[in-house]
Design an enzyme around this catalytic site. Structure first.
Site, PDB file in Angstrom:
ATOM      1  N   GLY A  62       1.397   2.288  -0.690  1.00 40.85           N
ATOM      2  CA  GLY A  62       1.030   2.246  -2.101  1.00 40.85           C
ATOM      3  C   GLY A  62       1.335   3.571  -2.783  1.00 40.85           C
ATOM      4  O   GLY A  62       1.502   4.605  -2.139  1.00 40.85           O
ATOM      5  N   CYS A  63       1.397   3.536  -4.103  1.00 41.06           N
ATOM      6  CA  CYS A  63       1.798   4.727  -4.861  1.00 41.06           C
ATOM      7  C   CYS A  63       0.733   5.827  -4.805  1.00 41.06           C
ATOM      8  O   CYS A  63       1.031   6.978  -4.452  1.00 41.06           O
ATOM      9  CB  CYS A  63       2.143   4.356  -6.301  1.00 41.06           C
ATOM     10  SG  CYS A  63       0.877   3.386  -7.160  1.00 41.06           S
ATOM     11  N   PHE A  64      -0.526   5.499  -5.137  1.00 41.79           N
ATOM     12  CA  PHE A  64      -1.595   6.489  -5.014  1.00 41.79           C
ATOM     13  C   PHE A  64      -1.708   6.963  -3.563  1.00 41.79           C
ATOM     14  O   PHE A  64      -1.881   8.160  -3.295  1.00 41.79           O
ATOM     15  CB  PHE A  64      -2.935   5.895  -5.447  1.00 41.79           C
ATOM     16  CG  PHE A  64      -3.277   6.085  -6.898  1.00 41.79           C
ATOM     17  CD1 PHE A  64      -3.120   7.312  -7.523  1.00 41.79           C
ATOM     18  CD2 PHE A  64      -3.774   5.023  -7.645  1.00 41.79           C
ATOM     19  CE1 PHE A  64      -3.454   7.488  -8.862  1.00 41.79           C
ATOM     20  CE2 PHE A  64      -4.113   5.188  -8.986  1.00 41.79           C
ATOM     21  CZ  PHE A  64      -3.947   6.416  -9.594  1.00 41.79           C
TER      22      PHE A  64
END
Length: 342
Positions: A151-153
């Site tokens: 995921g990005c975060f």
């Protein structure tokens, strides 16, 4: 799959056929970024882009910057024999798609959703997905057929803290404040994605409960099995299109120079993660596959700043990085991008 034509082992006449690519969920932001990267990648050929809602339409009707760059239409059928399949679907939909569609045994799959990121979910229909954070699992990615893209975060935060975990030094709570751009919410409209709401506005969401916490915990414990402290994460929405800016602080007994030594050693072979001696801002990374990390010491607290482009290093760029590793290409191939600095 790939044919290797050579006069001698990897000699000057060595040539590799293009990797045939299929993309599922082609109308979204991450698929658009993948298309932009892959049409300029020297070793890829886009075979099909699947979108049931846009089947028959020119891809450039949706991704309008591709006018003149790509003469291809969306389709609602798949080629089961592509070399690699990218799943750019909403969370939970990759399992549904793979349950309904069969691909060849030699088709590699890279899922950009969260369906297979956790250890409990990595096995599916005889396939075992490897967590695709190259700075953590590069050797496993090279030998994998199925990848769960982070995921990005989670990417920004893990790259900020994993060096400490590898040194066994994450022994206290981590406090994280991170802000992401509007593209992080995807293309579907909601009350908080309309321009009139987002413009000149700032807010938090999912405090302490964000879905990326599971994979962050998992990676930290992979490197530091005795980690038992809390990860206190406050995700925020910013009024800009793309980028993630994360600040993390935790207790650290050494000096800032000690911390820099740990981080630079951990990332010495990383192709896209760099330690900066100067304070960071997002324009340094937007439109690149880089992660920049900065360290600052205040009393007994180490402040770690980590920033990425959420659609590139946080999604599609990292997916291409993983593809390169899986097919034995130079890790940086097709990812020599320029920051949108001004």
């Amino acid at each position: 799959m790939l044919d290797f034509l050579k006069s001698n082992r990897f000699g000057k006449n060595f040539k590799m056929k293009n990797i045939k690519v299929g993309i599922i969920g082609g109308a979204g932001y991450t698929a658009g970024e993948l298309i932009r990267l892959l049409i300029h990648h020297p070793n890829t050929e886009i075979d099909f882009v699947f979108s049931t809602s846009n089947a028959g339409n020119n891809i450039s009707k949706v991704h309008q910057d591709l006018v003149g760059s790509l003469d291809l239409k969306f389709t609602d059928t798949v080629n089961p024999n592509v070399d690699v399949l990218f799943l750019c679907l909403g969370h939970g939909n990759s399992v549904k798609f793979l349950s309904a569609n069969t691909f060849s045994d030699v088709t590699k799959i890279i899922d950009l959703g969260n369906d297979f990121r956790l250890e409990a979910d990595k096995a599916f229909n005889g396939k075992t997905f490897v967590y695709g954070l190259p700075e953590l699992n590069k050797s496993n990615i090279k030998n994998a057929n199925y990848i769960a893209n982070p995921g990005c975060f989670a990417t920004a935060i893990q790259l900020g803290v994993l060096p400490l975990a590898a040194a066994g030094l994450l022994n206290n709570d981590m406090h994280i404040n991170a802000v992401t751009g509007a593209t992080g919410a995807g293309t579907s409209l909601s009350a908080t994605t309309h321009y009139t709401w987002r413009d000149n506005n700032f807010s938090y969401y999912k405090p302490f409960t964000h879905q990326h916490l599971g994979e962050i915990h998992q990676s930290v414990k992979q490197l530091q099995n005795n980690f038992s402290s809390e990860i206190l994460f406050m995700p925020n929405r910013g009024n800009f299109s793309r980028g993630i800016f994360a600040t993390i602080y935790t207790d650290f007994e050494g000096s800032v120079d000690d911390a820099k030594t740990i981080y630079k050693s951990f990332y010495k072979d990383a192709k896209f993660t760099f330690i900066s001696d100067d304070f960071l801002h997002m324009k340094q990374v937007v439109n690149t596959n880089k992660c920049l990390v900065h360290l600052h010491k205040h009393n007994d607290k180490l402040l770690i700043t980590s920033c990425i482009d959420n659609l590139l290093k946080g999604a599609s760029g990292q997916a291409v990085q993983n593809m390169n590793l899986m097919f034995g290409l130079e890790e940086t191939t097709g990812l020599g991008l320029k920051a949108t600095y001004f």
